[in-house]
Design a protein around this motif. Structure first.
Motif, short mmCIF file in Angstrom:
data_model
loop_
_atom_site.label_atom_id
_atom_site.label_comp_id
_atom_site.label_asym_id
_atom_site.label_seq_id
_atom_site.Cartn_x
_atom_site.Cartn_y
_atom_site.Cartn_z
N PHE A 107 0.91 -1.23 0.00
CA PHE A 107 0.11 0.00 0.10
C PHE A 107 1.02 1.19 0.09
O PHE A 107 0.24 2.47 -0.05
N MET A 108 2.06 1.10 0.34
CA MET A 108 2.84 2.49 0.31
C MET A 108 3.14 2.90 -1.21
O MET A 108 2.76 2.52 -2.13
N THR A 109 3.80 4.30 -1.01
CA THR A 109 3.88 4.91 -2.28
C THR A 109 5.20 4.36 -2.81
O THR A 109 6.35 4.78 -2.08
N SER A 110 5.38 3.50 -3.79
CA SER A 110 6.86 3.20 -4.42
C SER A 110 7.55 4.18 -5.15
O SER A 110 6.90 4.98 -5.77
N ASN A 111 8.78 4.24 -5.00
CA ASN A 111 9.66 5.06 -5.79
C ASN A 111 9.17 6.52 -5.31
O ASN A 111 8.93 7.17 -6.58
N PRO A 112 9.03 7.03 -4.47
CA PRO A 112 8.50 8.35 -3.98
C PRO A 112 9.47 9.51 -4.41
O PRO A 112 10.89 9.41 -4.69
N ASN A 113 9.04 10.55 -4.67
CA ASN A 113 9.84 11.80 -4.75
C ASN A 113 10.75 12.04 -3.65
O ASN A 113 10.01 12.06 -2.69
N PHE A 114 11.63 12.63 -3.85
CA PHE A 114 12.63 13.06 -2.77
C PHE A 114 13.51 14.27 -3.21
O PHE A 114 13.60 14.61 -4.43
N VAL A 115 14.22 14.66 -2.34
CA VAL A 115 15.17 15.71 -2.45
C VAL A 115 16.83 15.17 -2.05
O VAL A 115 16.57 14.42 -0.94
N TYR A 116 17.71 15.52 -2.67
CA TYR A 116 19.23 15.18 -2.21
C TYR A 116 19.48 16.32 -1.09
O TYR A 116 19.08 17.37 -1.28
N ALA A 121 17.09 24.45 -0.75
CA ALA A 121 15.95 24.40 0.17
C ALA A 121 14.78 24.62 -0.71
O ALA A 121 13.73 24.02 -0.38
N ALA A 122 14.80 25.54 -1.82
CA ALA A 122 13.75 25.80 -2.82
C ALA A 122 13.27 24.43 -3.37
O ALA A 122 12.21 24.38 -3.74
N ALA A 123 14.13 23.21 -3.64
CA ALA A 123 13.93 22.27 -4.11
C ALA A 123 12.73 21.44 -3.41
O ALA A 123 12.02 20.82 -3.95
N VAL A 124 12.92 21.46 -2.14
CA VAL A 124 12.05 20.96 -1.29
C VAL A 124 10.53 21.68 -1.33
O VAL A 124 9.60 20.68 -1.61
N LEU A 125 10.24 22.67 -1.33
CA LEU A 125 9.12 23.55 -1.54
C LEU A 125 8.71 23.44 -2.82
O LEU A 125 7.41 23.05 -3.20
N THR A 126 9.36 23.11 -4.05
CA THR A 126 9.09 22.76 -5.35
C THR A 126 8.14 21.39 -5.43
O THR A 126 7.37 21.43 -5.91
N VAL A 127 9.07 20.45 -4.67
CA VAL A 127 8.51 19.02 -4.70
C VAL A 127 7.00 19.09 -4.02
O VAL A 127 6.22 18.49 -4.54
N MET A 128 6.99 19.73 -2.88
CA MET A 128 5.60 19.95 -2.25
C MET A 128 4.54 20.46 -3.41
O MET A 128 3.52 20.00 -3.24
N ALA A 129 5.11 21.69 -4.01
CA ALA A 129 4.11 22.46 -4.63
C ALA A 129 3.61 21.61 -5.79
O ALA A 129 2.38 21.57 -6.16
#
Length: 164
Positions: A107-116, A121-129
């Motif tokens: 039931f998990m989300t496989s191969n999830p999006n992530f950041v290195y 820091a903007a990359a985190v917000l970009t993935v969220m948005a």
């Protein structure tokens, strides 16, 4: 036969196009932090990890007992999935009794999006948005889990850069 103009490399001299590059100057400390601070500057620990073989019942107990919304599913310290309260509500809730003994991997989300951790820091917000996630796993260049960025942690990061 047409003659060609020599490229700068053909002349034996290399001219670095960035040698006269001036780094961007920022008027806003928040904008500067988002562009220049790495994702690792956002608090991402602690995080809660489980194996893919963890049962749904065990995962629900962790979510509830630790009052977290998301579990990182890991094998050999590497991210293989995310199991969140959304997965629980969308995929399991109506049939909880029948599914509670099944593994999280189903039931998990496989191969999830992530950041290195080295991304901005903007990359985190970009993935969220862009993807609509509330939680973003943070991993290192060896693909080992560093932590997870949450709305609360990002708000704390942003707040520290607001002027005044």
């Amino acid at each position: 036969m047409t003659s060609r103009r020599p490229f700068p490399a053909d002349s034996g001299e290399f001219h670095d196009p960035l040698e006269n590059y001036d780094p961007k100057e920022y008027d806003d400390p928040l904008e500067e932090a988002l562009a220049t601070q790495p994702a690792s500057a956002i608090q991402s620990t602690p995080y809660v990890g489980v194996s893919p073989d963890t049962t749904i019942e065990q995962a629900v107990k962790k979510l509830s007992g630790l009052q977290v919304a998301c579990l990182l599913v890991e094998e050999d310290e590497k991210l293989v999935g995310v199991f969140s309260d959304r997965d629980l509500l969308d995929k399991i809730a109506l049939e909880y009794e029948a599914k509670k003994h099944l593994p999280v991997r189903d039931f998990m989300t496989s191969n999830p999006n992530f950041v290195y951790d080295t991304d901005s820091a903007a990359a985190v917000l970009t993935v969220m948005a862009v993807h609509g996630f509330r939680h973003v796993p943070v991993i290192n260049l060896d693909h080992k889990i560093v932590g997870i960025a949450s709305p609360y942690r990002i708000t704390s990061f942003l707040r520290s850069y607001f002027a005044g």
